[in-house]
Design a protein around this motif. Structure first.
Motif, short mmCIF file in Angstrom:
data_model
loop_
_atom_site.label_atom_id
_atom_site.label_comp_id
_atom_site.label_asym_id
_atom_site.label_seq_id
_atom_site.Cartn_x
_atom_site.Cartn_y
_atom_site.Cartn_z
N VAL A 1 -37.75 -9.64 1.89
CA VAL A 1 -37.26 -10.36 0.71
C VAL A 1 -38.44 -10.81 -0.15
CG1 VAL A 1 -36.10 -12.45 -0.08
CG2 VAL A 1 -35.11 -11.09 1.78
N ASN A 2 -39.45 -11.40 0.51
CA ASN A 2 -40.59 -11.92 -0.26
C ASN A 2 -41.31 -10.81 -1.01
OD1 ASN A 2 -40.14 -14.57 0.47
ND2 ASN A 2 -41.34 -14.38 2.35
N HIS A 3 -41.38 -9.65 -0.35
CA HIS A 3 -42.05 -8.52 -1.00
C HIS A 3 -41.29 -8.08 -2.25
CE1 HIS A 3 -44.81 -5.14 -1.00
NE2 HIS A 3 -43.80 -4.42 -1.44
N MET A 4 -40.01 -8.32 -2.24
CA MET A 4 -39.18 -7.87 -3.36
C MET A 4 -39.01 -8.93 -4.44
SD MET A 4 -36.19 -5.58 -1.69
CE MET A 4 -35.53 -5.12 -3.29
N ARG A 5 -39.52 -10.11 -4.19
CA ARG A 5 -39.38 -11.16 -5.22
C ARG A 5 -40.07 -10.68 -6.50
NH1 ARG A 5 -39.33 -17.10 -2.38
NH2 ARG A 5 -38.84 -17.76 -4.48
N ASP A 6 -39.37 -10.89 -7.59
CA ASP A 6 -39.79 -10.24 -8.84
C ASP A 6 -39.18 -11.06 -9.97
OD1 ASP A 6 -40.16 -6.95 -9.89
OD2 ASP A 6 -39.10 -8.39 -11.17
N PRO A 7 -39.87 -11.19 -11.09
CA PRO A 7 -39.32 -11.99 -12.20
C PRO A 7 -37.97 -11.46 -12.70
CG PRO A 7 -41.64 -11.49 -12.58
CD PRO A 7 -41.23 -10.72 -11.36
N GLN A 8 -37.69 -10.20 -12.41
CA GLN A 8 -36.43 -9.63 -12.90
C GLN A 8 -35.32 -9.65 -11.86
OE1 GLN A 8 -36.38 -8.99 -16.08
NE2 GLN A 8 -38.56 -9.55 -16.04
N ARG A 9 -35.60 -10.12 -10.67
CA ARG A 9 -34.64 -10.00 -9.57
C ARG A 9 -34.28 -11.37 -9.03
NH1 ARG A 9 -37.24 -6.27 -6.34
NH2 ARG A 9 -36.12 -4.67 -7.49
N ALA A 10 -33.01 -11.56 -8.70
CA ALA A 10 -32.56 -12.84 -8.15
C ALA A 10 -32.01 -12.64 -6.74
CB ALA A 10 -31.48 -13.44 -9.04
N PHE B 1 -36.64 11.75 -3.05
CA PHE B 1 -35.99 10.71 -2.25
C PHE B 1 -36.84 10.39 -1.01
CE2 PHE B 1 -33.12 9.48 1.23
CZ PHE B 1 -32.60 8.33 0.68
N LEU B 2 -37.32 11.42 -0.34
CA LEU B 2 -38.10 11.19 0.87
C LEU B 2 -39.41 10.45 0.56
CD1 LEU B 2 -37.42 14.40 2.94
CD2 LEU B 2 -36.68 12.07 3.43
N ARG B 3 -39.98 10.74 -0.58
CA ARG B 3 -41.20 10.04 -0.99
C ARG B 3 -40.89 8.54 -1.13
NH1 ARG B 3 -42.61 12.73 -5.85
NH2 ARG B 3 -42.74 14.63 -4.61
N LEU B 4 -39.76 8.25 -1.77
CA LEU B 4 -39.35 6.86 -1.95
C LEU B 4 -39.10 6.19 -0.60
CD1 LEU B 4 -38.50 4.68 -4.04
CD2 LEU B 4 -36.17 5.58 -3.87
N VAL B 5 -38.43 6.92 0.29
CA VAL B 5 -38.13 6.37 1.62
C VAL B 5 -39.42 6.02 2.34
CG1 VAL B 5 -37.34 7.04 3.93
CG2 VAL B 5 -35.88 7.45 1.94
N ARG B 6 -40.39 6.94 2.31
CA ARG B 6 -41.65 6.71 3.02
C ARG B 6 -42.39 5.48 2.47
NH1 ARG B 6 -43.09 12.11 2.50
NH2 ARG B 6 -41.58 13.09 3.86
N GLU B 7 -42.34 5.35 1.17
CA GLU B 7 -42.99 4.21 0.53
C GLU B 7 -42.37 2.89 1.02
OE1 GLU B 7 -42.42 2.41 -3.86
OE2 GLU B 7 -42.79 4.58 -3.78
N LYS B 8 -41.02 2.86 1.07
CA LYS B 8 -40.34 1.62 1.48
C LYS B 8 -40.53 1.35 2.97
CE LYS B 8 -38.66 1.06 -2.62
NZ LYS B 8 -39.22 0.03 -3.50
N LEU B 9 -40.53 2.41 3.76
CA LEU B 9 -40.71 2.25 5.20
C LEU B 9 -42.06 1.61 5.48
CD1 LEU B 9 -39.43 5.61 6.72
CD2 LEU B 9 -38.43 3.35 7.05
N GLY B 10 -43.08 2.05 4.76
CA GLY B 10 -44.43 1.53 4.97
C GLY B 10 -44.49 0.04 4.73
N VAL B 11 -43.79 -0.40 3.71
CA VAL B 11 -43.81 -1.81 3.36
C VAL B 11 -43.07 -2.66 4.40
CG1 VAL B 11 -43.02 -3.51 1.67
CG2 VAL B 11 -44.02 -1.34 0.90
N LEU B 12 -41.95 -2.12 4.90
CA LEU B 12 -41.07 -2.94 5.73
C LEU B 12 -41.34 -2.83 7.22
CD1 LEU B 12 -37.74 -2.27 3.85
CD2 LEU B 12 -39.03 -4.38 3.89
N HIS B 13 -42.21 -1.92 7.63
CA HIS B 13 -42.45 -1.68 9.05
C HIS B 13 -41.16 -1.35 9.79
CE1 HIS B 13 -46.23 -3.46 7.94
NE2 HIS B 13 -45.63 -4.60 7.63
N VAL B 14 -40.30 -0.56 9.15
CA VAL B 14 -39.08 -0.11 9.82
C VAL B 14 -39.39 1.23 10.45
CG1 VAL B 14 -36.71 0.65 9.47
CG2 VAL B 14 -37.56 -1.31 8.20
#
Lengths: 436, 255
Positions: free
Chosen positions: B188-197, B120-133
């Motif tokens: 949001v833009n980072h998460m735009r994906d052909p499978q996601r609306a 879980f923490l690995r996932l959190v760190r990955e997302k934090l890096g992307v979002l600058h939170v």
């Protein structure tokens, strides 16, 4: 025959060799009790706690003849690390075999009151001679009339006692219902420090009536951290009174957790008699079934620049009933006092009830005082928020209820103990698996 | 992916949505704009399953599942995420603990293995890096004492972590300064994906400068009164909703 009369009839005789003043203290309390019944709801401090059910019951007074042989599992005594000094009572009887007094830190006196009374009673005269005159204080008078056993804890001036001292009062099944009575005296010398953990715990189902009276005297600059955890058996009745006297700059940080007993009454009294004395108390009761808990807090500011902060949380489920009266009095001359009381309460069932009553009386100048009391239900918006992220309704409820209570544990409690208390608290709250 | 057909919703006895029809395909970003009181937030809440919203007619399906028959947590597990207009403060509940419990509850529902703390923490760190939170937000209680901007950042962070199939942003731009707005848009833009609306509900055009929508719908009087491409949002900005309100009776007559 009224309950008190029947209890006093079987009262044990005064021990040989006791000083006259001690006999007189008991006799005076006895005289005060003569013809007195249990308080009725007409007595203001008992308004929300009817005692009719207790009045009709019969108890064996003061001791359980087999108490010294009753088995108590170590788990019941394990709230504090196993190497801490410990004094244990079972059904009101001192248990030397479960007690740990070897290797006490220098400056710490810890012994059963009976032993202290046999050796040097004079030093306790001041505390034991306290007379309880108020109409609602009949259980304190009864405690005095039956005064024999309990705790003497003393910390020498300037001493910092590092390990927490563990005081355990265990209730365990006996052949009859026992009415036990214990008096605890805790005396902190000037600038001394102590952490004390009091644990009232049920080990097996019983319906005893416990009467615990503790007097804490903090001399100038003394600091007491104290945890009072109450986990009595679901059938038990427990009447407690804790009285704190604080001299100048003395400080008490108290954390109280009330989880057990069918009837739990606690009078928490603090007198801030010295300038700059501070009393901070946080507590939580979590009730279910037909449990009834009545918390009566009374803080008196008698000196300038004294401070108190009271934070309480109450949760009542099913048909439980909680009472919290928080009274703060600021007496003339107690200028510059700071006093805050906040109580929030949560009803988890339409049949549960909590009465929260803050009282402020101010007779001094330049005072800062505030109080707030709420009784409500779980916040629907918060529940939806948690569920919208994937938590089940039951999990969301459990999480919110625990968070509501946990707030009072998150300050002032040593970490290892905090986790243990949180786990016991969680056990008494609705669990995720239970249908909401 | 999301199909809303002739949706009628009452709130406290009052009809708010009056025959709303909308289809969002995977990979698309749709913006819902409209004046105050049009029913924008009602739409978000109904899709997420909030209590107190009575559906009297119509249907909503997500990947052919009847969404209206499901509890909020079931919808979440199937991939619905609502970024709240007013994120709720929950004192005493640690943000990280809450997110791990939520993510694992969703994974369990979907029959996936739960993540342990390390994963879980690995996932959190990955997302934090992307979002600058700032990871400081993670150690605090959920939204408790957060500024308006921090609350919205936390919503976007939750969205990134939970990886929904359908993300609904309910006026996420309201009350945000330009930096926070850009951060939300980047997320949001980072998460735009052909499978996601995405369904982006907003009162102002501004957010759509940063999140470029595939379709723009105007919600007024409880139904979609006009749909178009991005230029519709710009036209609204220039003309205001007032111009639409005057046209609304005509649209109602057609329906």
């Amino acid at each position: 025959m009224p309950l008190f009369a029947s209890l006093l009839q079987t009262r044990p005789d005064d021990a040989a060799g006791e000083p006259d003043w001690l006999r007189e203290v008991r006799a005076a309390a006895l005289a005060d009790l003569r013809g007195v019944g249990l308080p009725t709801p007409r007595v203001e401090s008992w308004k929300y706690t009817p005692l009719r059910a207790l009045e009709s019951r019969r108890f064996v007074c003061c001791s359980d003849a087999e108490a010294s042989r009753r088995a108590v599992p170590e788990a019941a005594l394990a709230l504090v690390a196993a190497d801490a000094p410990r004094l244990v009572f079972v059904n009101g009887t001192y248990r030397a075999d479960l007690t740990r007094l070897q290797g006490l830190p220098a400056g710490l006196t810890l012994e059963p009151l009976s032993a202290a009374l046999a050796q040097a009673p004079e030093a306790m005269r001041f505390l034991l001679a306290r007379r309880f005159a108020a109409a609602g204080d009949v259980f304190a008078r009864l405690n005095t009339a039956l005064l024999r056993e309990g705790t003497l804890l003393r910390v020498a001036p300037g001493t910092r006692i590092v390990p927490p001292v563990h005081l355990v009062c265990v209730g365990t099944p006996a052949e009859a219902d026992i009415a036990w009575s214990l008096r605890h005296l805790i005396d902190l010398g000037e600038d001394s420090h102590l952490t004390l953990v009091e644990h009232y715990v049920g080990s097996g189902a019983h319906a005893h009536l416990g009467n615990g009276l503790a007097q804490y005297r903090l001399q100038a600059g003394a600091v007491l951290r104290i945890v009072q955890a109450q986990e009595e058996a679901v059938g038990a009745s427990l009447i407690r009174r804790s009285e704190f006297d604080l001299d100048a700059r003395a400080e008490v940080m108290l954390t109280a957790l009330d989880l057990g007993a069918t009837l739990a009454r606690h009078d928490l009294v603090a007198r801030l008699s010295g300038a700059g004395a501070r009393f901070s108390a946080r507590g939580c009761f979590a009730l279910r079934g037909r449990q009834h808990a009545d918390m009566q807090i009374d803080v008196g500011h008698r000196a300038c620049d004294s401070a108190c902060e009271l934070i309480w949380r109450g949760v009542a489920d099913e048909r439980a009933r909680g009472v919290l009266r928080g009274a703060i009095g600021i007496e003339p001359g107690a200028d510059g006092a700071v006093a805050h009381l906040s109580t929030k309460n949560l009803l988890l069932s339409p049949h549960a009830e909590i009465d929260a009553q803050p009282v402020l009386e101010i007779h001094a100048d330049e005072v800062q005082a505030s109080h707030g009391a709420t009784v409500g239900q779980l916040d629907e918006a918060a529940l939806f928020y948690l569920r919208s992220r994937g938590l089940s309704a039951a999990a969301a409820r459990a999480l919110l209820i625990q968070a509501f209570c946990r707030e009072v544990l998150d300050a002032g409690v040593p970490e290892a103990l905090r986790d243990a208390l949180a786990a016991r608290l969680a056990h008494c709250l609705p669990q995720e698996a239970r249908n909401a | 992916m999301l199909k809303i057909d002739n949706l009628h919703v009452r709130v406290a006895g009052k009809e708010i949505l009056k025959g709303l029809t909308l289809e969002v395909r995977p990979g698309e970003v749709h913006a819902i704009m409209g004046p105050n009181g049009a029913g924008k937030s009602t739409l978000g809440n109904v899709l997420a399953g909030r209590e107190g919203y009575e559906v009297t007619q119509g249907s909503v399906t997500l990947a052919d599942r009847d969404l209206l028959a499901l509890e909020p947590e079931q919808r979440a597990a199937l991939g619905v995420f609502l970024a709240f207009q007013y994120p709720v403060e929950i004192p005493g509940v640690n943000n990280t603990y809450f997110l791990k419990a939520a993510l694992n509850a969703q994974r369990k529902y979907r029959g996936e293995a739960e993540l342990d703390s390390m994963q879980f923490l690995r996932l959190v760190r990955e997302k934090l890096g992307v979002l600058h939170v700032s990871d400081e937000l993670l150690h605090r209680a959920v939204n408790a004492g957060f500024s308006g901007g921090e609350k919205k950042r936390n919503e976007i962070f939750q969205m990134a972590l939970l990886e929904p199939k359908l993300a609904i942003l309910d006026e996420t731009d309201s009350g945000l300064d330009i930096d926070a707005l850009k951060m939300v848009a980047e997320g949001v833009n980072h998460m735009r994906d052909p499978q996601r609306a995405f369904l982006v509900i907003t009162h102002y055009q501004r957010l759509l400068d940063y999140i470029v929508p595939d379709r723009v719908h105007v919600l007024a009087g409880g139904r979609i009164v006009e749909s178009g491409d991005r230029s519709l949002a710009l036209r609204l900005e220039a003309q205001g909703y007032g111009a639409l309100a005057r046209r609304e009776p005509a649209a109602r007559a057609q329906g």
